[in-house]
Write a protein that holds these residues in place. Structure first.
Motif, mmCIF file in Angstrom:
data_model
loop_
_atom_site.group_PDB
_atom_site.id
_atom_site.type_symbol
_atom_site.label_atom_id
_atom_site.label_comp_id
_atom_site.label_asym_id
_atom_site.label_seq_id
_atom_site.Cartn_x
_atom_site.Cartn_y
_atom_site.Cartn_z
ATOM 1 N N VAL A 54 1.546 -8.391 3.792
ATOM 2 C CA VAL A 54 1.843 -7.208 3.392
ATOM 3 C C VAL A 54 3.307 -7.227 3.409
ATOM 4 O O VAL A 54 4.002 -7.384 4.538
ATOM 5 C CB VAL A 54 1.007 -6.414 4.522
ATOM 6 C CG1 VAL A 54 1.244 -5.357 4.041
ATOM 7 C CG2 VAL A 54 -0.340 -6.508 5.029
ATOM 8 N N GLN A 67 -6.101 4.174 4.375
ATOM 9 C CA GLN A 67 -6.401 3.667 5.824
ATOM 10 C C GLN A 67 -7.355 3.174 4.701
ATOM 11 O O GLN A 67 -7.949 2.120 6.204
ATOM 12 C CB GLN A 67 -6.286 5.269 6.114
ATOM 13 C CG GLN A 67 -5.194 5.590 7.193
ATOM 14 C CD GLN A 67 -5.006 4.982 7.808
ATOM 15 O OE1 GLN A 67 -5.250 4.204 9.374
ATOM 16 N NE2 GLN A 67 -3.477 4.356 7.901
ATOM 17 N N LEU A 119 4.350 -0.666 3.461
ATOM 18 C CA LEU A 119 3.867 -0.102 3.080
ATOM 19 C C LEU A 119 4.442 1.718 3.227
ATOM 20 O O LEU A 119 5.766 1.559 3.853
ATOM 21 C CB LEU A 119 3.492 0.154 5.410
ATOM 22 C CG LEU A 119 2.364 -1.125 5.179
ATOM 23 C CD1 LEU A 119 1.448 -0.521 6.808
ATOM 24 C CD2 LEU A 119 1.046 -1.121 4.827
ATOM 25 N N ALA A 137 -0.093 5.031 2.417
ATOM 26 C CA ALA A 137 -0.655 4.245 4.026
ATOM 27 C C ALA A 137 -1.531 4.346 4.681
ATOM 28 O O ALA A 137 -2.161 4.372 4.984
ATOM 29 C CB ALA A 137 -0.109 3.277 4.085
ATOM 30 N N VAL A 158 0.677 -0.974 0.187
ATOM 31 C CA VAL A 158 -0.139 -0.561 -0.403
ATOM 32 C C VAL A 158 1.218 1.360 -0.450
ATOM 33 O O VAL A 158 1.527 1.320 0.845
ATOM 34 C CB VAL A 158 -1.036 0.094 1.116
ATOM 35 C CG1 VAL A 158 -2.096 0.646 1.018
ATOM 36 C CG2 VAL A 158 -1.342 -1.169 1.579
ATOM 37 N N THR A 200 -7.854 1.141 2.453
ATOM 38 C CA THR A 200 -7.187 0.088 2.275
ATOM 39 C C THR A 200 -6.674 -0.817 3.647
ATOM 40 O O THR A 200 -7.566 -2.794 3.337
ATOM 41 C CB THR A 200 -6.313 0.306 0.666
ATOM 42 O OG1 THR A 200 -6.346 1.156 0.372
ATOM 43 C CG2 THR A 200 -5.425 -1.588 0.621
ATOM 44 N N ILE A 201 -5.782 -0.381 4.543
ATOM 45 C CA ILE A 201 -5.844 -1.137 5.298
ATOM 46 C C ILE A 201 -6.916 -1.646 6.045
ATOM 47 O O ILE A 201 -6.863 -2.904 6.696
ATOM 48 C CB ILE A 201 -4.545 -0.439 6.146
ATOM 49 C CG1 ILE A 201 -3.809 -0.073 5.112
ATOM 50 C CG2 ILE A 201 -4.626 -0.939 7.382
ATOM 51 C CD1 ILE A 201 -2.670 0.679 6.041
ATOM 52 N N ASP A 202 -8.493 -1.120 6.372
ATOM 53 C CA ASP A 202 -9.115 -1.445 6.798
ATOM 54 C C ASP A 202 -9.540 -2.942 6.412
ATOM 55 O O ASP A 202 -9.927 -3.078 7.017
ATOM 56 C CB ASP A 202 -10.196 -0.369 6.703
ATOM 57 C CG ASP A 202 -11.934 -1.144 7.664
ATOM 58 O OD1 ASP A 202 -12.000 -0.966 8.780
ATOM 59 O OD2 ASP A 202 -12.180 -1.165 6.240
ATOM 60 N N THR A 258 -6.759 -10.494 8.170
ATOM 61 C CA THR A 258 -5.069 -10.725 7.475
ATOM 62 C C THR A 258 -4.934 -11.976 7.036
ATOM 63 O O THR A 258 -3.808 -12.191 6.939
ATOM 64 C CB THR A 258 -4.406 -10.211 8.917
ATOM 65 O OG1 THR A 258 -4.848 -11.278 10.001
ATOM 66 C CG2 THR A 258 -4.987 -8.790 9.161
ATOM 67 N N ASP A 292 0.892 0.954 11.800
ATOM 68 C CA ASP A 292 -0.230 0.216 11.227
ATOM 69 C C ASP A 292 1.067 -1.384 10.401
ATOM 70 O O ASP A 292 0.961 -2.520 9.907
ATOM 71 C CB ASP A 292 -0.750 0.405 9.755
ATOM 72 C CG ASP A 292 -1.606 1.241 10.409
ATOM 73 O OD1 ASP A 292 -2.380 1.545 10.774
ATOM 74 O OD2 ASP A 292 -1.772 2.136 9.370
ATOM 75 N N ASP A 339 -7.317 -5.371 6.843
ATOM 76 C CA ASP A 339 -7.384 -6.126 8.624
ATOM 77 C C ASP A 339 -8.422 -6.580 8.662
ATOM 78 O O ASP A 339 -8.607 -7.651 9.381
ATOM 79 C CB ASP A 339 -7.273 -4.752 9.021
ATOM 80 C CG ASP A 339 -6.541 -4.293 10.493
ATOM 81 O OD1 ASP A 339 -5.029 -5.441 10.605
ATOM 82 O OD2 ASP A 339 -6.258 -3.526 10.602
ATOM 83 N N LEU A 382 0.633 -5.033 10.919
ATOM 84 C CA LEU A 382 0.321 -5.935 9.825
ATOM 85 C C LEU A 382 1.486 -6.864 9.380
ATOM 86 O O LEU A 382 2.163 -8.014 8.594
ATOM 87 C CB LEU A 382 -0.133 -5.453 8.624
ATOM 88 C CG LEU A 382 -2.006 -4.579 8.788
ATOM 89 C CD1 LEU A 382 -2.014 -3.196 7.668
ATOM 90 C CD2 LEU A 382 -2.406 -5.282 9.222
#
Length: 390
Positions: A30, A15, A33, A9, A6, A17-19, A25, A45, A22, A49
């Protein structure tokens, strides 16, 4: 597990995308970032991750990032070259959400690795659309749109023949000042421009929505991504932001993509493509919604749309000039050196200067020239602001 990275990030798209990552997982490994000055969030993050590497764009924040990642096993790096090097790491899927022309070099590098590039950075195609599309094709990489408008068009075209497409209609919310008297716009403040009526986004894109410079970029992006002519692209103001775009076909049919104003729609579609999976987004209740409104944009209120048409006519490096001038004009508005309406004036001044520079008009279209033109246009924009403000 899919290897994902990402870029950008710590921003709003990153954020979101990370949501989504997450929430499952076990499905994602990953790799990288990257972020800007928000070192604490980037490190948090990356730790959670278990990323291979975290990169800040700011060279002077490397020690801070290393300290924040101490004992985690996550590698730390900083600077523009580190961003490009991170993009060269083997990855299946890359989110390109770095704001501005800075997202172009790492995006191209990811495509050269054959990765799927989820493109939320509209400036990449505006500055170097031909180069980006050719790079993706030559390295058997795939480009997926993440802007809600272009994701909507992409989805409406699944299974369709581009030869049957008559027009593409990009919707626009109208931004913070859509209901303001035109006479009041000259006095609009940064705070007022930063308050979007529908979307929860970062400050820069929210202001770009108010000026409709974001829509101007999206018009150019539409031409590059879908290889349509400028006269096939329309913009319509749609205050509810429920219909994200429409595609009209030669038989008179129109396909519309609808959804609540939540970037996780488009991000999730790109992340899971070619499948559709459950997403934690609001489901539409059409009866409760009641009505959808549409009206033509007023180009006196939104001169950025006219400038985008001029850019598409000029072609070549004019997209890089347009984007760079827009970014610097926005910087100066945020720093309160110029007014809201003066942003378009600055961009037009820079485009006119570019038009009068024969060496740039005839320059070869490659990454070096795109980046050099970007640098020069920023300088011209700064000079235009200085001349305006004294």
């Amino acid at each position: 597990m899919r290897k994902v990275s990402v870029f950008g990030a710590t921003g709003s798209v990153g954020q979101n995308t990370i949501d989504l990552i997450d929430r499952d997982t076990t499905a994602y490994d990953v790799v990288a970032l990257t972020g800007g000055a928000n070192i604490e969030k980037l490190a948090e993050d990356a730790r959670r991750l278990n990323a291979d590497i975290a990169v800040t764009a700011h060279d002077d924040r490397l020690d801070d990032l290393r300290a924040a990642l101490a004992g985690s096993g996550v590698e730390a790096a900083a600077g523009q070259s580190a961003l490009t090097e991170a993009a060269a790491r083997p990855t299946d899927w890359v989110m390109s959400a770095i704001v501005g022309a800075a997202g172009l070099p790492p995006g191209l590098e990811a495509l050269k690795q054959g990765a799927t590039l989820a493109l939320a950075n509209k400036e990449t195609l505006v500055c170097a659309g031909k180069l980006v599309m050719e790079t993706a094709q030559s390295h058997d990489a795939r480009l997926l749109p993440v802007d809600s408008e272009h994701s909507a068009v992409f989805q409406a075209l699944v299974g369709e023949d581009m030869e049957a497409v008559e027009r593409i209609i990009i919707t626009a919310s109208g931004g913070a000042f859509r209901d303001w008297p035109l006479s009041d716009l000259a006095n609009a403040t940064v705070e007022q421009a930063s308050n979007h009526p529908n979307w929860n986004m970062g400050q820069r894109i929210t202001i770009d929505s108010a000026s409709m410079f974001n829509k101007a970029l999206e018009i150019i992006e539409t031409k590059e991504f879908f290889a349509v002519s400028p006269d096939q692209i329309e913009v319509i103001v749609h205050p509810e932001s429920i219909v994200h775009s429409l595609v009209g076909f030669k038989d008179g049919a129109v396909m519309a993509h609808m959804g609540a104003p939540d970037m996780r729609h488009a991000i999730g579609y790109a992340l899971n493509w070619p499948e559709r999976r459950d997403l934690p987004v609001e489901r539409l209740n059409l009866a409760k919604l009641g009505q959808l409104r549409f009206h033509e944009p007023d180009e006196a209120r939104y001169p950025a749309l006219r400038l985008a048409r001029n850019v598409m006519e000029r072609g070549g490096l004019s997209g890089a000039v347009f984007n760079a001038a827009k970014e610097r004009a926005l910087d100066h508005f945020i720093s309160r050196r110029i007014g809201f309406l003066e942003m378009a004036d600055i961009v037009e001044t820079v485009l006119d200067r570019f038009e009068a520079t024969d060496s740039l008009l005839d320059a070869q279209f490659d990454l070096d020239n795109v980046l050099q033109t970007d640098h020069l246009a920023r300088k011209w924009a700064d000079e235009a602001v200085t001349k305006t403000t004294g």
